[in-house]
Scaffold this motif. Structure first.
Motif, PDB file in Angstrom:
ATOM      1  N   LYS A  21       0.826  -1.205   0.000  1.00  8.70           N
ATOM      2  CA  LYS A  21       0.000   0.000   0.000  1.00  8.70           C
ATOM      3  C   LYS A  21       0.863   1.259   0.000  1.00  8.70           C
ATOM      4  O   LYS A  21       1.820   1.364   0.749  1.00  8.70           O
ATOM      5  CB  LYS A  21      -0.939   0.001   1.209  1.00  8.70           C
ATOM      6  CG  LYS A  21      -2.120  -0.945   1.076  1.00  8.70           C
ATOM      7  CD  LYS A  21      -3.085  -0.840   2.236  1.00  8.70           C
ATOM      8  CE  LYS A  21      -2.564  -1.471   3.492  1.00  8.70           C
ATOM      9  NZ  LYS A  21      -3.594  -1.560   4.553  1.00  8.70           N
ATOM     10  N   THR A  22       0.507   2.194  -0.874  1.00  8.40           N
ATOM     11  CA  THR A  22       1.163   3.495  -0.935  1.00  8.40           C
ATOM     12  C   THR A  22       0.080   4.556  -1.118  1.00  8.40           C
ATOM     13  O   THR A  22      -1.105   4.239  -1.217  1.00  8.40           O
ATOM     14  CB  THR A  22       2.155   3.574  -2.104  1.00  8.40           C
ATOM     15  OG1 THR A  22       1.446   3.337  -3.336  1.00  8.40           O
ATOM     16  CG2 THR A  22       3.267   2.536  -1.962  1.00  8.40           C
ATOM     17  N   SER A  23       0.484   5.814  -1.186  1.00 10.26           N
ATOM     18  CA  SER A  23      -0.479   6.876  -1.423  1.00 10.26           C
ATOM     19  C   SER A  23      -1.209   6.628  -2.744  1.00 10.26           C
ATOM     20  O   SER A  23      -0.595   6.274  -3.756  1.00 10.26           O
ATOM     21  CB  SER A  23       0.217   8.236  -1.481  1.00 10.26           C
ATOM     22  OG  SER A  23      -0.701   9.239  -1.898  1.00 10.26           O
ATOM     23  N   LEU A  24      -2.521   6.806  -2.735  1.00 12.78           N
ATOM     24  CA  LEU A  24      -3.308   6.605  -3.946  1.00 12.78           C
ATOM     25  C   LEU A  24      -3.131   7.737  -4.950  1.00 12.78           C
ATOM     26  O   LEU A  24      -3.705   7.693  -6.042  1.00 12.78           O
ATOM     27  CB  LEU A  24      -4.788   6.462  -3.589  1.00 12.78           C
ATOM     28  CG  LEU A  24      -5.170   5.152  -2.890  1.00 12.78           C
ATOM     29  CD1 LEU A  24      -6.637   5.186  -2.475  1.00 12.78           C
ATOM     30  CD2 LEU A  24      -4.899   3.958  -3.793  1.00 12.78           C
ATOM     31  N   SER A  25      -2.319   8.734  -4.616  1.00 14.77           N
ATOM     32  CA  SER A  25      -2.068   9.822  -5.561  1.00 14.77           C
ATOM     33  C   SER A  25      -1.214   9.352  -6.738  1.00 14.77           C
ATOM     34  O   SER A  25      -1.161  10.011  -7.776  1.00 14.77           O
ATOM     35  CB  SER A  25      -1.377  10.995  -4.862  1.00 14.77           C
ATOM     36  OG  SER A  25      -0.111  10.602  -4.354  1.00 14.77           O
ATOM     37  N   SER A  66      -4.650  11.449   2.999  1.00 17.83           N
ATOM     38  CA  SER A  66      -4.000  10.367   3.756  1.00 17.83           C
ATOM     39  C   SER A  66      -4.362   8.982   3.229  1.00 17.83           C
ATOM     40  O   SER A  66      -3.840   7.983   3.711  1.00 17.83           O
ATOM     41  CB  SER A  66      -4.391  10.458   5.237  1.00 17.83           C
ATOM     42  OG  SER A  66      -5.784  10.177   5.419  1.00 17.83           O
ATOM     43  N   GLN A  74      -4.486   5.571   1.424  1.00 15.91           N
ATOM     44  CA  GLN A  74      -3.483   4.694   0.838  1.00 15.91           C
ATOM     45  C   GLN A  74      -4.171   3.467   0.241  1.00 15.91           C
ATOM     46  O   GLN A  74      -5.322   3.163   0.546  1.00 15.91           O
ATOM     47  CB  GLN A  74      -2.458   4.265   1.880  1.00 15.91           C
ATOM     48  CG  GLN A  74      -1.562   5.384   2.379  1.00 15.91           C
ATOM     49  CD  GLN A  74      -0.376   4.845   3.163  1.00 15.91           C
ATOM     50  OE1 GLN A  74      -0.500   3.878   3.909  1.00 15.91           O
ATOM     51  NE2 GLN A  74       0.775   5.455   2.988  1.00 15.91           N
ATOM     52  N   GLY A  75      -3.440   2.773  -0.607  1.00 11.33           N
ATOM     53  CA  GLY A  75      -4.014   1.579  -1.206  1.00 11.33           C
ATOM     54  C   GLY A  75      -3.096   0.962  -2.236  1.00 11.33           C
ATOM     55  O   GLY A  75      -1.880   1.187  -2.235  1.00 11.33           O
ATOM     56  N   TYR A  76      -3.720   0.214  -3.123  1.00 14.09           N
ATOM     57  CA  TYR A  76      -2.968  -0.514  -4.146  1.00 14.09           C
ATOM     58  C   TYR A  76      -3.849  -0.659  -5.375  1.00 14.09           C
ATOM     59  O   TYR A  76      -5.057  -0.939  -5.248  1.00 14.09           O
ATOM     60  CB  TYR A  76      -2.559  -1.901  -3.612  1.00 14.09           C
ATOM     61  CG  TYR A  76      -1.941  -2.788  -4.662  1.00 14.09           C
ATOM     62  CD1 TYR A  76      -0.643  -2.577  -5.106  1.00 14.09           C
ATOM     63  CD2 TYR A  76      -2.677  -3.841  -5.222  1.00 14.09           C
ATOM     64  CE1 TYR A  76      -0.087  -3.390  -6.079  1.00 14.09           C
ATOM     65  CE2 TYR A  76      -2.116  -4.658  -6.184  1.00 14.09           C
ATOM     66  CZ  TYR A  76      -0.826  -4.431  -6.608  1.00 14.09           C
ATOM     67  OH  TYR A  76      -0.280  -5.233  -7.574  1.00 14.09           O
ATOM     68  N   ALA A 135      -8.623   0.716  -1.563  1.00 17.04           N
ATOM     69  CA  ALA A 135      -8.449   1.949  -0.786  1.00 17.04           C
ATOM     70  C   ALA A 135      -8.669   1.635   0.689  1.00 17.04           C
ATOM     71  O   ALA A 135      -9.596   0.905   1.037  1.00 17.04           O
ATOM     72  CB  ALA A 135      -9.438   3.018  -1.247  1.00 17.04           C
ATOM     73  N   ASP A 136      -7.816   2.189   1.545  1.00 17.03           N
ATOM     74  CA  ASP A 136      -7.979   1.921   2.983  1.00 17.03           C
ATOM     75  C   ASP A 136      -9.038   2.819   3.611  1.00 17.03           C
ATOM     76  O   ASP A 136      -9.400   2.631   4.774  1.00 17.03           O
ATOM     77  CB  ASP A 136      -6.643   2.045   3.719  1.00 17.03           C
ATOM     78  CG  ASP A 136      -6.084   3.458   3.719  1.00 17.03           C
ATOM     79  OD1 ASP A 136      -6.662   4.354   3.054  1.00 17.03           O
ATOM     80  OD2 ASP A 136      -5.045   3.686   4.371  1.00 17.03           O
TER      81      ASP A 136
END
Length: 221
Positions: free
Chosen positions: A84-88, A107, A109-111, A144-145
């Motif tokens: 998981k990293t920033s969804l940007s 804030s 995060q996801g994949y 998405a978290d």
């Protein structure tokens, strides 16, 4: 006097019983996370293993039968911890797209992924053609978290082989989401122009997954 003692004892016993019965109940166990299942068919592949990979790590895998059919359970939040990293960033990155998106919740995060690996890279997409246009329609998947929006532009020139801007407008719920990809190239007097969109989509069980190189070749005029 004896009657009074009995009444006092009875009252104490009732109070103790009431206190025992009003004790805090044990908390209910946390329900297991339910993740969606992808089912599809790899075009031109059979009797193999299909993988969902991230930075060299296998996140999920399943077998592919003689007809190319597979059923893949997507990873849970815990299984995605290291991915998981920033969804940007990262949306359609496995197709070669780049760009920074604006998040409703910075804030979040996801994949995200758009391809699976079975010797070659396969995408849940198809290309349709007319005399002057080529249109790729398909799906990508994003975890998405937390609930957030994703908006902005991606540069997908590597994916198509032509200068390509893809506009992203997604409302992501917490958990797994299906996204709709639409990229259209047209040939006119001014040459070739290519653009597209990514928005909210719907799963399509049993859809065909084509290898990425063949999709790119079909987009060529």
């Amino acid at each position: 006097m004896t009657s009074l003692r009995l009444l006092i004892l009875a009252g104490c016993s009732a109070a103790l019983l009431s206190a025992c019965n009003s004790s805090t109940p044990a908390p209910a166990p946390t329900p297991a996370e339910v993740t969606p299942v992808l089912s599809g068919r790899l075009v031109g592949a059979s009797n193999t293993i299909v993988l969902l990979r991230s930075s060299g790590k296998t996140l999920a895998s399943t077998s592919v039968d003689v007809g190319g059919n597979f059923t893949l359970t997507l990873p849970t939040s815990d299984q995605l911890t290291d991915s998981k990293t920033s969804l940007s960033a990262g949306l359609l990155a496995d197709l070669g797209c780049t760009g920074a998106l604006t998040l409703g919740d910075p804030s979040a995060q996801g994949y995200a992924f758009a391809t699976l690996t079975a010797g070659k890279e396969f995408a849940d997409a198809a290309v349709s053609k007319t005399l002057t246009t080529r249109t790729l329609t398909g799906r990508a998947y994003i975890y998405a978290d937390k609930t957030t929006t994703l908006q902005g532009q991606l540069n997908c020139a590597v994916a198509t082989g032509y200068p390509t801007t893809v506009q992203v407008n997604v409302n992501a719920s917490a958990g797994w989401n299906t996204l709709a990809i639409n990229i259209t190239g047209s040939l006119g007097f001014g040459g070739i122009s290519v653009g597209g969109t990514v928005g909210n989509g719907a799963a399509s069980p049993g859809s065909s997954w084509a290898d990425v190189d063949s999709l790119r070749a079909q987009l060529a005029p």
